[in-house]
Design a protein around this motif. Structure first.
Motif, PDB file in Angstrom:
ATOM      1  N   VAL A  83       0.851  -1.189   0.000  1.00 37.74           N
ATOM      2  CA  VAL A  83       0.000   0.000   0.000  1.00 37.74           C
ATOM      3  C   VAL A  83       0.890   1.242   0.000  1.00 37.74           C
ATOM      4  O   VAL A  83       1.803   1.351   0.817  1.00 37.74           O
ATOM      5  CB  VAL A  83      -0.923   0.037   1.235  1.00 37.74           C
ATOM      6  CG1 VAL A  83      -1.785   1.292   1.242  1.00 37.74           C
ATOM      7  CG2 VAL A  83      -1.786  -1.216   1.301  1.00 37.74           C
ATOM      8  N   THR A  84       0.621   2.170  -0.926  1.00 42.30           N
ATOM      9  CA  THR A  84       1.262   3.480  -0.928  1.00 42.30           C
ATOM     10  C   THR A  84       0.162   4.530  -0.788  1.00 42.30           C
ATOM     11  O   THR A  84      -1.003   4.184  -0.606  1.00 42.30           O
ATOM     12  CB  THR A  84       2.053   3.724  -2.233  1.00 42.30           C
ATOM     13  OG1 THR A  84       1.132   3.824  -3.314  1.00 42.30           O
ATOM     14  CG2 THR A  84       3.055   2.602  -2.493  1.00 42.30           C
ATOM     15  N   SER A  85       0.514   5.785  -0.940  1.00 44.98           N
ATOM     16  CA  SER A  85      -0.503   6.833  -0.835  1.00 44.98           C
ATOM     17  C   SER A  85      -1.482   6.794  -1.999  1.00 44.98           C
ATOM     18  O   SER A  85      -2.584   7.325  -1.908  1.00 44.98           O
ATOM     19  CB  SER A  85       0.163   8.207  -0.759  1.00 44.98           C
ATOM     20  OG  SER A  85       0.904   8.451  -1.936  1.00 44.98           O
ATOM     21  N   SER A  86      -1.104   6.123  -3.105  1.00 42.50           N
ATOM     22  CA  SER A  86      -1.979   6.120  -4.278  1.00 42.50           C
ATOM     23  C   SER A  86      -2.363   4.733  -4.801  1.00 42.50           C
ATOM     24  O   SER A  86      -3.258   4.623  -5.627  1.00 42.50           O
ATOM     25  CB  SER A  86      -1.324   6.908  -5.417  1.00 42.50           C
ATOM     26  OG  SER A  86      -0.077   6.321  -5.759  1.00 42.50           O
ATOM     27  N   ILE A  87      -1.697   3.675  -4.342  1.00 43.32           N
ATOM     28  CA  ILE A  87      -1.948   2.321  -4.857  1.00 43.32           C
ATOM     29  C   ILE A  87      -2.164   1.354  -3.697  1.00 43.32           C
ATOM     30  O   ILE A  87      -1.411   1.361  -2.730  1.00 43.32           O
ATOM     31  CB  ILE A  87      -0.778   1.826  -5.723  1.00 43.32           C
ATOM     32  CG1 ILE A  87      -0.610   2.723  -6.945  1.00 43.32           C
ATOM     33  CG2 ILE A  87      -0.979   0.383  -6.133  1.00 43.32           C
ATOM     34  CD1 ILE A  87       0.647   2.461  -7.735  1.00 43.32           C
TER      35      ILE A  87
END
Length: 108
Positions: A83-87
């Motif tokens: 998990v990242t800030s966008s994915i």
């Protein structure tokens, strides 16, 4: 199977490590504390990154949540939550099983 653990699941009784894809890609809320929150899967997850088993270098700290699943991808790789800030990828298989990253247990 509920209640049945394997060698990839070091969790205590009544909990288990999620299988590949089980975390899901919904319900991940932003957190002001460099991570995300998902109350369906244990609460707060920090952007902890990982430790490379090849280079002994830390990577993705402060930008990526990585957690092992209980599912083997190949003899060299395992599945992870990424998990990242966008994915949000609940079924990621890029990291070597020699890499260090958190194991998060969830209630049965």
């Amino acid at each position: 199977d509920p209640g049945k653990q394997n060698v990839y699941d070091p969790s205590p009784a009544g909990e288990r490590v999620p299988k590949n894809g089980e975390w899901g890609s919904t319900g991940w809320a932003a957190s002001a504390n460099l991570g995300r929150i998902n109350n369906d899967y244990g609460g707060y997850y920090p952007y902890s990154g990982h430790m490379s088993g090849n280079s002994n270098q830390a990577g993705n700290i402060g930008t990526t949540i990585l957690c092992w699943s209980a599912t083997v991808y190949t003899s060299f790789y395992g599945y992870q939550l990424s998990v990242t800030s966008s994915i949000i990828n609940p079924s990621y298989g890029l990291y070597s099983r020699a890499d260090g990253m958190p194991v998060r247990c969830v209630a049965e």
